[in-house]
Design a protein around this motif. Structure first.
Motif, PDB file in Angstrom:
ATOM      1  N   TRP A  24      45.307  32.976  40.380  1.00  0.00           N
ATOM      2  CA  TRP A  24      45.409  33.775  39.286  1.00  0.00           C
ATOM      3  C   TRP A  24      45.447  33.154  37.960  1.00  0.00           C
ATOM      4  O   TRP A  24      45.033  33.550  37.104  1.00  0.00           O
ATOM      5  CB  TRP A  24      46.416  34.728  39.540  1.00  0.00           C
ATOM      6  CG  TRP A  24      46.476  35.996  40.368  1.00  0.00           C
ATOM      7  CD1 TRP A  24      46.750  35.915  41.542  1.00  0.00           C
ATOM      8  CD2 TRP A  24      45.753  36.930  40.190  1.00  0.00           C
ATOM      9  NE1 TRP A  24      46.398  37.138  42.184  1.00  0.00           N
ATOM     10  CE2 TRP A  24      45.487  37.704  41.474  1.00  0.00           C
ATOM     11  CE3 TRP A  24      44.685  37.630  38.925  1.00  0.00           C
ATOM     12  CZ2 TRP A  24      44.819  38.928  41.362  1.00  0.00           C
ATOM     13  CZ3 TRP A  24      44.303  38.857  39.184  1.00  0.00           C
ATOM     14  CH2 TRP A  24      44.179  39.579  40.322  1.00  0.00           C
ATOM     15  N   THR A 150      32.115  41.244  38.952  1.00  0.00           N
ATOM     16  CA  THR A 150      32.742  41.159  37.964  1.00  0.00           C
ATOM     17  C   THR A 150      31.680  40.404  36.601  1.00  0.00           C
ATOM     18  O   THR A 150      31.824  40.901  35.444  1.00  0.00           O
ATOM     19  CB  THR A 150      33.915  40.115  38.083  1.00  0.00           C
ATOM     20  OG1 THR A 150      33.600  39.029  38.562  1.00  0.00           O
ATOM     21  CG2 THR A 150      34.844  41.008  38.828  1.00  0.00           C
ATOM     22  N   SER A 206      40.692  40.092  37.187  1.00  0.00           N
ATOM     23  CA  SER A 206      40.058  40.036  38.489  1.00  0.00           C
ATOM     24  C   SER A 206      39.275  38.756  38.659  1.00  0.00           C
ATOM     25  O   SER A 206      39.258  38.027  39.554  1.00  0.00           O
ATOM     26  CB  SER A 206      39.310  41.027  39.027  1.00  0.00           C
ATOM     27  OG  SER A 206      38.935  40.961  40.207  1.00  0.00           O
TER      28      SER A 206
END
Length: 417
Positions: A24, A150, A206
């Motif tokens: 992340w 995305t 994301s």
């Protein structure tokens, strides 16, 4: 007691926490070596197609992508990867194509190749993509990655609005569902609306995680076809002479197609055709490649090239002439497709077209029924060798003038052009 529990579960918790941070955190991982790029160039691994990191690394080195479908796996001695290695082309092919990939899949692939801007590419067009149903939903779902989604969502407020709407509608039509927030964002784009600030923030987070995953794992345990390429190049003469190579291609083709009179490689013939030959006789008498949503998907691909000022060589690959005769496929179906696709290309400034559908001597131009091989590859190599001397696009060759008409249902079914 607490100390004992920590001794047991502590290392697991720390490992999980470290992994989550790796996935992340917006860290730029330097995991792609030149050796990895070289391996990826011929791996034909779906992760390379669905990812971004290794392709963009390749664009910083001496590679020019060849984008297509399953024909790229026909790695005989005359395959571009073999010829480029044997005869020391300045730039090497980077193969991007798998069975089932077609225009829309490749449009999304190209959209993530940000380093392709102002460079060259090769795109191989397959007539058999242009059926009445167009792209297969299952194939598109398999190759369309969350990372690509995305990127598309976050870039939806840039570029051509009609194009973004078209792609969003196609994503919905083909049954893509990646999550409620992503789905709603795509729905908004399809309706011509902007995504919400919450959706943008969520997708940005994301995407950061997905990019980290791509950097960490996207080039791990790739298939290695280098030995296959080395074996193929060992069969080529040291000096390039087109006439001699053409004779060699015919000789090799005859050797590898002894068990049938259709000039099809024996391995493919035995596995895919032998038990179905009676059923396949005259099975393509009504072949039609003029009515297809694939023409609109192909236009989406052209827009992606245009937005990045990519100079493209388009290759229309041949259909095995003897197979056409056996299945009763009318020559007019291929001729009319040829005329339509070239009209779509050339009226918008995509003028570099290598057409292999109607060569004077079609013998051994295809390795199976519809994919290039042997002499087909050799004919293409003759065009590729000078094209590969410089990977930078000539700005004069990227003055494209796009026409929204080619995104319409009317064009998908147009027969008057």
């Amino acid at each position: 007691m607490k100390k004992k529990l920590w001794m047991i579960f502590g290392p697991v918790i720390v490992a999980i926490a470290a992994l989550l941070i790796l996935l992340w955190a917006p860290i730029n991982f330097k995991t792609v070596t030149p050796e990895k790029v070289n391996q990826a160039a011929t791996s034909l691994d779906a992760r390379v197609l669905k990812g971004e990191n290794i392709k963009n690394n390749a664009e910083e080195e001496n590679y020019i992508p060849i984008i297509g479908s399953s024909e790229l796996s026909r790695m005989d001695p005359f395959h571009p990867s073999s010829m480029a290695q044997k005869y020391h082309w300045k730039n090497q092919p980077f193969l991007l194509g798998n069975p089932g990939t077609a225009s829309l899949t490749q449009a999304m692939n190209v959209s993530g190749m940000t380093k392709l801007k102002n460079n060259k590419a090769v795109f191989i067009i397959s007539p058999q993509w242009f059926t009445k149903k167009g792209a297969r939903s299952d194939a598109f779902k398999y190759y369309f990655s969350p990372l690509q989604l995305t990127g598309f969502i976050l870039n939806s407020n840039h570029g051509d609005k009609d194009l973004n709407q078209y792609i969003a509608k196609r994503i919905i039509q083909l049954g893509i569902s990646k999550g409620p927030i992503e789905n709603d964002a795509v729905r908004r784009i399809a309706a011509g609306e902007k995504i919400t600030s919450y959706e943008r923030t969520y997708v940005e987070l994301s995407r950061s995680s997905l990019q980290s995953q791509d950097a960490l794992f996207g080039s791990s345990f790739l298939q290695d076809h280098q030995n296959k390429i080395n074996k193929a190049t060992s069969k080529l003469p040291d000096n390039y002479d087109y006439k001699d190579l053409n004779k060699l291609a015919v000789k090799m083709a005859k050797t590898h197609s002894r068990e049938n009179d259709l000039q099809i490689g024996d391995s493919f013939y035995k596995k895919q055709l032998f038990h179905n030959m009676k059923r396949l006789k005259n099975s393509h008498t009504h072949a039609d490649y003029l009515h297809s949503p694939e023409y609109n998907d192909f236009e989406a691909l052209l827009y992606m090239f245009k937005q990045n000022h990519v100079q493209v060589m388009f290759v229309i690959q041949p259909v095995n002439k003897k197979w056409m005769e056996y299945t009763g496929m009318p020559q007019s179906s291929l001729t009319n497709f040829d005329k339509k696709i070239k009209y779509q290309l050339r009226t918008q400034g995509f003028d570099n077209v290598v057409d292999l559908t109607n060569v004077k001597n079609p013998n051994y131009i295809a390795e199976d029924t519809i994919h290039m091989g042997w002499r087909g590859w050799l004919m293409l190599d003759k065009k590729l060798a000078p094209y590969y001397k410089d990977k930078k696009a000539n700005p004069e060759q990227t003055q494209y003038k796009m026409d929204h008409y080619f995104l319409t249902d009317t064009w998908a079914n147009d027969v008057d052009f």
